[in-house]
Design an enzyme around this catalytic site. Structure first.
Site, PDB file in Angstrom:
ATOM      1  N   LEU A 105       0.827  -1.140   0.076  1.00  0.00           N
ATOM      2  CA  LEU A 105      -0.111   0.028   0.085  1.00  0.00           C
ATOM      3  C   LEU A 105       1.048   1.232   0.141  1.00  0.00           C
ATOM      4  CD1 LEU A 105      -2.890  -0.707   2.516  1.00  0.00           C
ATOM      5  CD2 LEU A 105      -3.208  -0.271   0.403  1.00  0.00           C
ATOM      6  N   ASP A 106       0.642   2.309  -0.742  1.00  0.00           N
ATOM      7  CA  ASP A 106       1.191   3.392  -0.768  1.00  0.00           C
ATOM      8  C   ASP A 106       1.352   4.068   0.706  1.00  0.00           C
ATOM      9  OD1 ASP A 106       1.647   3.299  -3.257  1.00  0.00           O
ATOM     10  OD2 ASP A 106      -0.080   4.768  -3.864  1.00  0.00           O
ATOM     11  N   PRO A 107       2.352   4.702   1.084  1.00  0.00           N
ATOM     12  CA  PRO A 107       2.375   5.341   2.354  1.00  0.00           C
ATOM     13  C   PRO A 107       1.174   6.087   3.013  1.00  0.00           C
ATOM     14  CG  PRO A 107       4.475   5.634   1.499  1.00  0.00           C
ATOM     15  CD  PRO A 107       3.541   5.128   0.192  1.00  0.00           C
ATOM     16  N   ALA A 112      -1.866   5.557   1.943  1.00  0.00           N
ATOM     17  CA  ALA A 112      -2.831   4.689   1.830  1.00  0.00           C
ATOM     18  C   ALA A 112      -3.201   4.172   3.346  1.00  0.00           C
ATOM     19  CB  ALA A 112      -2.918   3.759   1.143  1.00  0.00           C
ATOM     20  N   ARG A 155      -4.077   4.909  -8.308  1.00  0.00           N
ATOM     21  CA  ARG A 155      -3.809   6.599  -8.950  1.00  0.00           C
ATOM     22  C   ARG A 155      -3.971   6.772 -10.262  1.00  0.00           C
ATOM     23  NH1 ARG A 155       1.905   7.331  -7.521  1.00  0.00           N
ATOM     24  NH2 ARG A 155       1.921   4.951  -7.013  1.00  0.00           N
TER      25      ARG A 155
END
Length: 300
Positions: free
Chosen positions: A45-47, A49, A180
């Protein structure tokens, strides 16, 4: 050679990841709190998120590919009218528009993003380009032509429209999806630009955010039996594969990496399945003529 420290502990801990933490940091926290010898996660997961980050421990790391390949559900909000170089709120604004679509226009624009689609990853992503991560090249100011890749989108729906500038969506998709990119491409299709302002993974395969443990709880229960008690069994990571019961002799052979006899079931010749004995996973492999031919063996 120095021996890796930690306990031989196997299972899954479902974490409800907070914003501002990398997936690697969460894994390191879990590994420390459980004093585990080996740990990994099933899908970055992106930071910024939040939501489900399933952390595999010990032998459960061998089941990670089956969770990575499973369907996942994301809820996210798209800011319309603004494009950023990262396709999220952390990046620099690179384009703006005064155009705002109606709800009906939004719903219609979502249709081409369902089923099998081709998706270009964001410039700031972990995709490798000539051996380098795309985000490293992007930070250095390089623009890249990233190749489109297939993505299965099971569903994509508008769930709220808080205001003219914002739309909230829910997407269920397969492996390798970039939310994204969905926001970027949806904005482009509508002619108004767009980027993600928040993102939450609601579930991933069998794991749900509502069952996730917070980082604060992990800190509170670190190094205690109470945290051990929150572990889910390794077998949860195999729920999408058929289970076969191994004979006692078959289980012994499978544990040594050899084909082992399993009880008859409705799987077909050549199907991937997993074998259990006395309630525990023994191996994953391919079923052929009454035997499982192992590809992964569990040392439990």
């Amino acid at each position: 050679m120095a021996r890796k420290k930690g306990r031989d502990i196997s299972g899954w801990l479902v974490v409800d990841k907070p914003a501002g933490m990398t997936s690697t940091s969460v894994v390191n926290k879990v590994r420390w709190a459980l004093d585990a010898k080996k740990a990994g996660h099933a899908g970055t997961l992106d930071p910024e998120a939040t939501g489900v980050l399933a952390v595999a421990l010990g032998e459960a790391t061998k089941t990670v590919p089956y969770i990575t390949d499973a369907l996942k559900c994301y809820r996210f909000a798209v800011r319309l009218g603004v494009a950023t170089n990262t396709d999220d709120a952390e990046g620099e604004v690179i384009a703006t528009s005064d155009k705002r679509p109606t709800d009906d226009q939004l719903r219609a624009a979502l249709e081409p993003f369902r089923a099998e689609i081709m998706q270009v990853p964001p410039q700031f992503s972990a995709v490798k380009v000539d051996g380098e991560r795309a985000y490293a090249l992007a930070r250095a100011g390089e623009e890249m032509e990233l190749a489109a890749r297939p993505l299965w989108v099971e569903s994509l729906e508008m769930i709220a429209r808080p205001d003219a500038d914002t739309v909230e969506l829910e997407m269920v998709c397969g492996k390798g999806g970039y939310v994204r990119s969905i926001a970027r491409d949806l904005g482009a299709a509508l002619g108004c630009h767009g980027h993600v302002i928040w993102l939450r993974r609601e579930w991933s395969g069998p794991f749900e955010a509502v069952d996730g443990v917070s980082i604060e709880k992990i800190d509170e229960l670190a190094k205690t039996d109470a945290l051990d008690a929150l572990l889910l069994p390794l077998e949860v990571g195999l729920v999408d594969l058929p289970e076969l019961k191994a004979t006692p002799e078959g289980a012994a052979r499978l544990k040594n990496g050899n084909p082992g006899m399993v009880f008859a079931s409705d799987v077909d010749w050549g199907d991937e399945a997993w074998a259990s004995h006395q309630g525990r996973a023994v191996a994953v492999g391919v079923y052929k003529s009454g035997e499982l031919h192992p590809s992964r063996v569990f040392n439990l």
